[in-house]
Design an enzyme around this catalytic site. Structure first.
Site: not given
Lengths: 181, 181
Positions: B141, B68, B7
């Site tokens: 996260d 991501e 992430d």
């Protein structure tokens, strides 16, 4: 001082090396473009940009790297690619201990043409004149990379003074915090 | 399959490694956050992220990396940092020959919660349940990185079929072009 200017982009990443000091005629050491195929996947494009930048650093041994500061543009897709290519350039430079400076497009335009909203043709013309070249560097990304390097050389004295002032300010703050504890 | 989910972020880059196959219980191999100081300059932050990601790749030897996909967000400054951190993750993976997959936040949310607009708490709860953890991974996260890895494992069969279909289509086009020459 010898500066590598990088106009970041995934498809065309402009690179230009300029040598000189503010107030004296400047010399172009090299100019080119690192290209990656638009149909390759993003990971391989980033690896190709890393290899290209490394090659320019190896070959021309700049002391400073000036990268265009990425701003919000209309096309979000383009911004992403520009931000990613600029990350690779900053990574390569910092890994070697080279100082990285970011200059906005309008700072670069103002530095080389006197007009922060100058167009590509004007930048190309001024870069050609300032570096006493026989022809305008092509594509525009290559000319922009040279303009970045010129901008960095000319702005360096002012930026150094600013950084010294900021460092002194931070030190004063730290001392003040310690004194009040 | 063993997947490292990333992430991306400059201040906190979530990392999580999950092992398993679609349709079987999954196992968490590791989870954490690569942090860089907000007051460091961007070049040094990118180098720190590179070192952090490399360490995770060395230690956990994933076969795939899922990152991501960065989209336009409201805060342009945040998007830049996210795009730059994701570039470093994709660079590190591709340099090692690891396949990189990008998943959008809504794909990840839909995969782990069934709802493409799920909130952080819901994702954290489902990641905790799916990986049979004692407590919810923190910060968010870190949980998001695990969710990315889970999403990749579950979507892999479909993505593979899609890639095979695309490859077959490209091959057919190439053959067709050759045939008409």
């Amino acid at each position: 001082m010898r500066v590598l200017g990088v106009d970041p982009g995934l498809t065309r990443c402009g690179v230009g090396v300029v040598e000189g000091v503010a107030g004296r005629p400047l010399t172009m050491v090299g100019v080119g473009v690192v290209r990656t195929p638009a149909d390759a996947d993003i990971g391989h494009r980033l690896v190709a940009i890393e290899q290209g930048i490394e090659q320019w650093l190896d070959e021309h041994k700049p002391e400073y790297v000036a990268v265009e500061r990425v701003f919000s543009q209309h096309n979000v897709r383009t911004v992403m690619g520009t931000a990613q290519a600029s990350a690779i350039a900053m990574l390569c430079a910092t890994r070697r201990g080279l100082p990285v400076a970011l200059h906005t497009p309008s700072e670069v335009k103002a530095a080389v043409t006197g007009n922060g909203r100058a167009d590509k043709a004007q930048i190309g013309a001024m870069v050609t004149r300032l570096l006493r070249l026989d022809a305008r560097p092509k594509p525009a990304d290559a000319a922009d990379a040279l303009a970045l390097a010129i901008c960095h050389i000319w702005r360096a004295p002012a930026v150094n003074r600013l950084q010294q002032a900021q460092a002194a300010h931070r030190q004063a703050q730290t001392l003040a915090r310690k004194a009040t504890r």
